[in-house]
Structure formats: C-alpha cells, structure tokens
Design a protein around this motif. Structure first.
Motif, PDB file in Angstrom:
ATOM      1  N   ALA A 282      31.754  44.333  15.072  1.00  0.00           N
ATOM      2  CA  ALA A 282      31.348  45.591  15.699  1.00  0.00           C
ATOM      3  C   ALA A 282      31.988  46.783  14.989  1.00  0.00           C
ATOM      4  N   ASP A 283      33.253  46.626  14.594  1.00  0.00           N
ATOM      5  CA  ASP A 283      33.933  47.691  13.860  1.00  0.00           C
ATOM      6  C   ASP A 283      33.235  47.962  12.526  1.00  0.00           C
ATOM      7  N   TYR A 284      32.780  46.899  11.866  1.00  0.00           N
ATOM      8  CA  TYR A 284      32.037  47.068  10.605  1.00  0.00           C
ATOM      9  C   TYR A 284      30.784  47.916  10.831  1.00  0.00           C
ATOM     10  N   HIS A 285      30.041  47.633  11.900  1.00  0.00           N
ATOM     11  CA  HIS A 285      28.808  48.388  12.149  1.00  0.00           C
ATOM     12  C   HIS A 285      29.102  49.834  12.559  1.00  0.00           C
ATOM     13  N   LEU A 286      30.242  50.062  13.214  1.00  0.00           N
ATOM     14  CA  LEU A 286      30.630  51.452  13.499  1.00  0.00           C
ATOM     15  C   LEU A 286      30.856  52.211  12.201  1.00  0.00           C
ATOM     16  N   ARG A 287      31.537  51.577  11.250  1.00  0.00           N
ATOM     17  CA  ARG A 287      31.791  52.225   9.962  1.00  0.00           C
ATOM     18  C   ARG A 287      30.497  52.503   9.206  1.00  0.00           C
ATOM     19  N   GLN A 288      29.490  51.624   9.407  1.00  0.00           N
ATOM     20  CA  GLN A 288      28.213  51.794   8.714  1.00  0.00           C
ATOM     21  C   GLN A 288      27.278  52.765   9.436  1.00  0.00           C
ATOM     22  N   GLY A 289      27.715  53.298  10.594  1.00  0.00           N
ATOM     23  CA  GLY A 289      26.882  54.260  11.324  1.00  0.00           C
ATOM     24  C   GLY A 289      25.805  53.601  12.158  1.00  0.00           C
ATOM     25  N   ARG A 293      24.126  48.634  17.330  1.00  0.00           N
ATOM     26  CA  ARG A 293      24.445  47.251  16.965  1.00  0.00           C
ATOM     27  C   ARG A 293      25.920  46.949  17.235  1.00  0.00           C
ATOM     28  N   ALA A 294      26.796  47.919  16.980  1.00  0.00           N
ATOM     29  CA  ALA A 294      28.215  47.736  17.267  1.00  0.00           C
ATOM     30  C   ALA A 294      28.439  47.495  18.760  1.00  0.00           C
ATOM     31  N   LEU A 295      27.741  48.248  19.603  1.00  0.00           N
ATOM     32  CA  LEU A 295      27.868  48.091  21.056  1.00  0.00           C
ATOM     33  C   LEU A 295      27.425  46.698  21.478  1.00  0.00           C
ATOM     34  N   GLU A 296      26.326  46.222  20.911  1.00  0.00           N
ATOM     35  CA  GLU A 296      25.812  44.899  21.260  1.00  0.00           C
ATOM     36  C   GLU A 296      26.826  43.809  20.914  1.00  0.00           C
ATOM     37  N   LEU A 297      27.416  43.864  19.713  1.00  0.00           N
ATOM     38  CA  LEU A 297      28.370  42.847  19.281  1.00  0.00           C
ATOM     39  C   LEU A 297      29.661  42.895  20.099  1.00  0.00           C
ATOM     40  N   ALA A 298      30.160  44.109  20.355  1.00  0.00           N
ATOM     41  CA  ALA A 298      31.401  44.234  21.122  1.00  0.00           C
ATOM     42  C   ALA A 298      31.210  43.733  22.549  1.00  0.00           C
ATOM     43  N   GLN A 299      30.026  43.967  23.130  1.00  0.00           N
ATOM     44  CA  GLN A 299      29.760  43.472  24.486  1.00  0.00           C
ATOM     45  C   GLN A 299      29.644  41.947  24.514  1.00  0.00           C
ATOM     46  N   GLN A 300      29.241  41.333  23.389  1.00  0.00           N
ATOM     47  CA  GLN A 300      29.264  39.873  23.304  1.00  0.00           C
ATOM     48  C   GLN A 300      30.705  39.359  23.200  1.00  0.00           C
ATOM     49  N   ALA A 313      41.701  40.462  20.879  1.00  0.00           N
ATOM     50  CA  ALA A 313      40.246  40.586  20.765  1.00  0.00           C
ATOM     51  C   ALA A 313      39.676  41.437  21.897  1.00  0.00           C
ATOM     52  N   GLU A 314      40.221  41.287  23.116  1.00  0.00           N
ATOM     53  CA  GLU A 314      39.733  42.083  24.242  1.00  0.00           C
ATOM     54  C   GLU A 314      39.974  43.576  24.005  1.00  0.00           C
ATOM     55  N   SER A 315      41.160  43.904  23.490  1.00  0.00           N
ATOM     56  CA  SER A 315      41.470  45.311  23.213  1.00  0.00           C
ATOM     57  C   SER A 315      40.514  45.889  22.168  1.00  0.00           C
ATOM     58  N   VAL A 316      40.299  45.135  21.059  1.00  0.00           N
ATOM     59  CA  VAL A 316      39.399  45.629  20.008  1.00  0.00           C
ATOM     60  C   VAL A 316      37.984  45.780  20.539  1.00  0.00           C
ATOM     61  N   ALA A 317      37.523  44.781  21.329  1.00  0.00           N
ATOM     62  CA  ALA A 317      36.162  44.831  21.861  1.00  0.00           C
ATOM     63  C   ALA A 317      35.974  46.028  22.789  1.00  0.00           C
ATOM     64  N   ARG A 318      36.923  46.234  23.724  1.00  0.00           N
ATOM     65  CA  ARG A 318      36.783  47.355  24.666  1.00  0.00           C
ATOM     66  C   ARG A 318      36.809  48.693  23.931  1.00  0.00           C
ATOM     67  N   SER A 319      37.691  48.811  22.944  1.00  0.00           N
ATOM     68  CA  SER A 319      37.762  50.065  22.190  1.00  0.00           C
ATOM     69  C   SER A 319      36.466  50.316  21.422  1.00  0.00           C
ATOM     70  N   ASN A 320      35.914  49.277  20.773  1.00  0.00           N
ATOM     71  CA  ASN A 320      34.690  49.463  19.997  1.00  0.00           C
ATOM     72  C   ASN A 320      33.485  49.733  20.893  1.00  0.00           C
ATOM     73  N   ILE A 321      33.469  49.156  22.109  1.00  0.00           N
ATOM     74  CA  ILE A 321      32.410  49.498  23.069  1.00  0.00           C
ATOM     75  C   ILE A 321      32.448  50.996  23.361  1.00  0.00           C
ATOM     76  N   ASP A 337      36.213  53.616  28.355  1.00  0.00           N
ATOM     77  CA  ASP A 337      36.280  52.274  27.769  1.00  0.00           C
ATOM     78  C   ASP A 337      37.370  52.199  26.703  1.00  0.00           C
ATOM     79  N   VAL A 338      37.434  53.223  25.833  1.00  0.00           N
ATOM     80  CA  VAL A 338      38.463  53.218  24.785  1.00  0.00           C
ATOM     81  C   VAL A 338      39.853  53.265  25.408  1.00  0.00           C
ATOM     82  N   ARG A 339      40.016  54.096  26.429  1.00  0.00           N
ATOM     83  CA  ARG A 339      41.317  54.169  27.088  1.00  0.00           C
ATOM     84  C   ARG A 339      41.721  52.817  27.667  1.00  0.00           C
TER      85      ARG A 339
END
Length: 691
Positions: A282-289, A293-300, A313-321, A337-339
């Motif tokens: 998800a972080d990769y897709h955020l970097r790619q704009g 798609r990033a939201l979909e992967l982080a929610q998975q 992993a939970e922290s990274v997923a919630r932040s990327n969501i 969500d990031v907080r």
C-alpha cells in the motif's frame, strides 16, 4: 481442544527439558547428535520460523518427546524453541529457556549453550525494539566461548548481530559481522542461510549509500535462494529487492518484487508476514500516486495484522489507510486513521516510527490544504522527536558518564600510585639524609633539592589533571559534527542572559527545510556536509559574543545579546540570505538548501513582556512552524504581543495563527532568496499586524 495423549506428551517433554527435574544433579553431558529425521525437522522449522513461531514451537515440543537430557539434540531443540518463543514475544518462556541454557553443565557443549542463551535474549529484546540492549547482550559473549560454539549457532549469532547493528546505525560493524556470517553459511553449505545473510548485507550496503553493491548482493541472494527454495526465504529476498529498487524511475521491478513477496507469504500460510507485505505494498502505491489502490491493500492488511497480533503491520496499515483517504480528499476521516496508527506505535514504544508518522501526516495535510492540521502534526512530530532525542541523549550521557567515571577512577589510581611512590621516595631520602647527616651536613641541601623536585612533579601532575578535566568539559559541551555549542553548554550559558524577570535578548530558531529529502536524495554523508556548512554560515552572520547552538537534528538556535530596533529582522534576513543564497557543494554536487526561521526580541512590546528562555523557545518554535506551513524559506518574527504576563502569552502561543488574525499578535514576515520580497495577498513582506 488437544487430545489427552497430546497433553501428556507435552508434560513429559517439559519435565525432560527442565534442569530441575526428578534427579538431584544433572546427568553426564552426552554429545549424541540429532538423528536424520529430527535434523530435517529442525531445519524445516527454522526456515519457516517467522511465519508461525508460536505454532511451530508447540510442534517442536511435541516432536522432541523422549530426548536424552543434556545431549547435543536436546541443546539444539532447546535453543530453537527459545528463538521461536522470543520471536513470539513470550517473555516467561524466553526467560525460562534462556536460564536453562545459561545453566548448562560444564563440558564441550557449554560454549554453544552460552551463545544460544545470548541469542535468545537478544531476539526477545529485538522483537520489543530495544536494539541497544540486544546488541550489548550479544557483545557480552566471550570470544573463546564463541569460537568454541557449533557453526550453526555462530552463524545465528553473527547474522543476528549484523542485523541489530545495522538497525542501530553501526554500519561498519554490521558489514563486518555480516561477512563473518556469510563465511559460516558457506561453510555450513545450506543455500538458504547464504541467501538470508546476503539479504542483510544488501540492506546494510544500501544504508551505507552503496546501492550498486546492494543490488549485486540481492541478485546473489536470489540465485542462492532458488537452489533450495522455500516460501519464507524467497519472501525475504523479494521484499528486500522491492526496497532496493523503490526509488527507480521504472517502478516495474518494485511492483513485481512486492507481488512475488506476497505470493510467497501466502504459500507459507504466514498471515503475519502477509499482513506486513500488504501494508508495505500500500505504501508503494501511495508513492506512485494511486491512493485508491493503496486504500484497498491497506484495508486487506488490517484484519490480518489484528488477527496475528502483528502490531507493526497494524500500525503501517492504519497509517496508510488514513494517508490514502487524505489524498482522496477525505481529510478528517483520514487524519483520525493516521493518528490511530501513530498511537499504536507510541504504545509499543516505537517512538522513532511515531515521529516519522507525524511528519508524514503533516506533509499530506499540507498538500491537502489543511494548514492548521499540518501545523498541529508538525508540533506532535516535534514533541515525539524531542522525547526520542531526550531518551537517546540520556542513554548516551549515561554511557559517557560511565566512561568518564572509569577514566577518572583510572586517573585516581594512577595518581595514588604516584603519590605512594613519591612518599616512598621521600621516606628513602629522609633515611638517607639521617644516615649521612653525621658525615656530611651538606646532605640536608641535597634532601631539600630532592623534595623541591618532588613538589614540582606533584604540581605538574595536578596541572595536567586540571587541563584534562577542562578538556573533557569542553568536549562534553560541544557538538562533535559542527563544532557548535550543544544543549548542555546552552543551559549553562543562558543564565548570564536571564534574570528573575526573564530573558533579555534576541532569540532565533532555524530549521533546515526538507532535510530528510537531502539525506534520502544525496545520502547521509551529504546531510552531514550540509549541517557543517550551515553551521559555518551561521558563524558568519553573528558576533563573537552571540551564542550559536546545535539544538538537535537539523535545528539551530541563536541567542544574540542585542535587542534594539531593527536588529532582529535584519539578522533574520541575513540568515535567510546566507543559508539559501547559494547551494552547498559536496563531491561535485550542488545541494540546494533553505531554512524556516522563528525569532523574537525580548522584552516584547507593547507591555514589555519578559519570558523565561523555555517559554521564549516555545513561542519561536510555534512561529517557525507557521513559516513552514506557509511555504518554507521564510522567517516569522514576533513584533508585538498583547499579553501582560507569561501565562497570557502561553495561551496566545497555543492559538498563535488565530491570535494573529484577531490582531492580538503582530508578526513580521521575511522571505528568503528565490521568493519575491512581497508577501502573498494580505501579507506585506515587511510587517503583518493582525490580518
């Protein structure tokens, strides 16, 4: 529920593995090695360890019923069980197994048991993020015991020490330990161990700003992993390949590597590893704009992380969501969500990750136009960074104090020995004088001469000691990179500028803009070169009796004795021009640098407000973040504040932008090179008072 026979097997194994079993003394140590079937099981479990450590540890307990106590097979099983429970963060089991290994009877297996005990303890500390203590524990192992341990245990030790040293920033040590691990892995002859060692060496080489070498190593790791493939080894290799190619303009390699890593985690049934892989993808897709798609992967990733209790992993997923939602315009929802992700990092004690999370949130909010939220996020980043800095500084100071105390004790012992030697010499001279007195009265003069020489020797020793103490004091109050004063010197020097009413001086807080981008884009050596060059430019801007402090990281503090008239804005403009007027040159490259500045002259009109230095720094820290939020490469100065006491000033500081708009605070805005010296609409560059 487990069957009764299974429960009996577990109980029997626990009794067999306990050093305090039914016998009064440990039986004779035997060296029976594991049979082929057990050896295959041990290798299979070790290769899959990070997929399901708790489940594999239970399987290992059941599998090893009936092993001969204190045998080589018993030791290998116990050490691997300890490693698994440490990765699963089971403190009670880790301590129990570590104690059993430390109490292993004397004999040829004891050095291996001691090395295994250190590895179990270090792995538990590493799983909890305490890298400093993990490294110290590994380094307590005696070299003779390490050399006498079995090759696999030495490989685990060096591979572990290389990874921990790299995460702690000890890159030279990490490379040395990694090469020791590589030689052992090649000696053992198992390609998967060679592959894992090459993965760690590639990561350290990339951190050491040698990306070409890192990519060469990861290619070798992939070749080794494919000789005897298993999902968890391939997952590690593909994950690192994605990291090493993440900044390429062609993102196809990173995309394929992340996909391959996820596929291998799925094949291994490693939901915890898969959760982190999805979150990183998800972080990769955020970097790619690609926020959708990033939201979909982080929610998975999020439910998988929660189910497996993978807090990272939970922290990274919630932040990327949250970041994906902000990028899609759902600012308020995403911010919460990031907080949530950041708070999870703080609860787990991962303060460096929490600090980076606040900074990333501030950047996204700034891009989304939520300037107020961005300023608040920057303040939280500052708060957590200060806490991390304090913790790290406290540890470093304690270590430095321990070293100084040890050196002082050594000097005291040396001086005591010299004093004893001097006294013995004096006694000898006195006896000699008495013996010769009757024969030659002139011996008195000789004795006096000797005493005078002894006195001079003691005086020289005392002078050398005083000089050494003064040198140590200077070193403890100087930043080793820039040569500027540090906070310790500042706290001593600021007393001369303060009185009971407060501080009387002009104070400036300077923060280099986008310093993380400089480190990421040009390398940490370039970042150090920028800090050294900026320190030199600051020295050009001020007088000899003004105080310049490296405040922390990329921040500098100036305290100038002068506070008359236009001095503060003139100096702030000079600082902007000196810092941003020309790029910093490093290895033939031009590195553009600008800074954001907050400043104030005390006392502050119109009521002659006096502040302590702590409150003054809080005030200019806030206006400095306003400069960042309004575009950077600017200086914001407090020209007046409608407050009669420090409490009222603190309340206005907490809502500074609103107080500025309401006319309770007057701010002066200056622009650095490259920005038109007119403020944006409604903000004159010379003075902005109210709206």
């Amino acid at each position: 529920m487990a069957s009764r026979s299974t429960l009996c097997a577990v109980l029997a194994l626990l009794c067999a593995c306990s050093p305090g079993g039914s016998v009064d003394t440990p039986p004779a140590v035997v060296s029976a090695a594991p049979d082929d079937s057990l050896a295959r099981d041990l290798e299979r479990i070790e290769r899959a360890a990070r997929a399901k450590p708790a489940q594999l540890e239970l399987e290992l307990r059941i599998r090893t019923q009936g092993l001969t106590a204190w045998s080589s097979a018993h030791l290998e099983v116990l050490a691997l069980r300890g490693w698994l429970v440490a990765m699963a963060r089971d403190r009670a089991q880790s301590e129990q197994i570590g104690q059993q290994l430390r109490e292993w009877p004397a004999g040829e297996l004891r050095p291996t048991a001691i090395v295994a005990a250190a590895s179990v303890g270090a792995e538990y500390l590493r799983a909890h993020g305490d890298l400093r203590e993990a490294r110290k524990l590994l380094l307590t192992v005696d070299a003779a015991q390490l050399n006498a341990a079995a090759p696999i245990f030495r490989w685990r030790y060096y591979d572990q020490l290389a990874a921990i040293s790299g995460d702690s920033g000890e890159l030279d040590g990490s490379l040395n330990y990694g090469h020791s691990a590589l030689r052992l892995a090649e000696q053992i002859g198992q390609p998967w161990r060679v592959a894992l060692t090459l993965v760690d060496l590639a990561f350290t080489s990339n951190r050491a700003d040698t990306p070409a070498r890192a990519r060469q190593l990861i290619a070798q790791a992939l070749t080794e992993a494919q000789k005897d493939p298993d999902p968890m080894t391939l997952n590690r290799v593909y994950t690192m390949r994605g990291i090493l190619y993440a900044n390429d303009s062609d993102s196809s390699i990173t995309l394929q590597a992340n996909s391959d890593a996820l596929e291998q985690a799925t094949r291994a049934g490693a939901d915890s590893v898969r959760a982190l892989g999805l979150a990183n993808f998800a972080d990769y897709h955020l970097r790619q704009g690609h926020p959708a798609r990033a939201l979909e992967l982080a929610q998975q990733a999020l439910p998988l992380a929660r189910a497996t209790r993978n807090f990272n992993a939970e922290s990274v997923a919630r932040s990327n969501i949250g970041l994906a939602k902000i990028a899609m315009g759902r600012i308020a929802e995403g911010r919460e969500d990031v907080r949530g992700g950041i708070m999870l990092d703080e609860q787990q004690g991962a303060l460096s990750y929490a600090s980076a999370g606040w900074e990333e949130l501030a950047g996204y909010l700034e891009k989304a136009g939520d300037l107020s939220g961005a300023v608040n996020a920057y303040r939280e980043h500052r708060r957590v960074s200060e806490r991390v800095l304090r913790d790290e500084t406290r540890k470093l100071l304690l270590e430095a104090q321990e070293r100084q105390d040890a050196e002082q004790r050594a000097r005291d012992i040396e001086l005591l020995n010299r004093d004893n030697a001097l006294k013995a010499e004096q006694v000898h001279q006195r006896n000699l004088a008495l013996m010769l007195w009757a024969a030659l009265g002139g011996c008195v003069l000789v004795s006096l001469g000797l005493l005078y020489q002894a006195f001079r020797r003691v005086r020289r020793t005392n002078e050398a000691l005083a000089h050494s103490n003064a040198s140590l004091k200077r070193q403890s109050e100087t930043d080793p990179l820039t040569g500027l004063a540090n906070r310790r010197h500042f706290q001593a020097a600021i007393k001369s500028l303060s009185s009971a009413e407060g501080l009387a001086a002009s104070v400036f807080l300077i923060d280099i803009d986008h310093f993380k981008r400089i480190n990421d884009g040009f390398g940490h050596a370039a970042g150090d070169a920028v800090l050294i060059e900026i320190a030199g430019r600051l020295r050009q801007a001020v007088r000899d009796d003004d105080l310049i402090v490296r405040w922390g990281g990329e921040e500098f503090l100036i305290v100038a004795r002068s506070r008359e008239g236009l001095f503060a804005p003139q100096l702030a403009q000079r600082l902007l021009d000196l810092i941003g007027g020309r790029p910093v040159q490093q290895d033939g490259r031009d590195i553009p640098v600008t800074a954001s500045i907050g400043f104030v002259s005390l006392p502050v009109p119109p009521h002659g407000l006096r502040l302590t230095w702590e409150r003054a720094i809080d005030l200019i820290d806030t206006v400095m973040y306003l400069a960042k939020a309004h575009g950077r490469n600017k200086a914001y100065g407090v020209e007046r504040i409608d407050a009669v006491d420090p409490l009222a000033a603190a309340q206005m500081t907490a809502r500074l932008e609103a107080a500025w708009s309401e006319g309770q605070v007057g701010l002066q805005v200056l622009s650095g090179p490259g920005i038109a010296r007119q403020a944006e609409a409604g903000e004159p560059a010379s003075q902005v008072d109210g709206t």
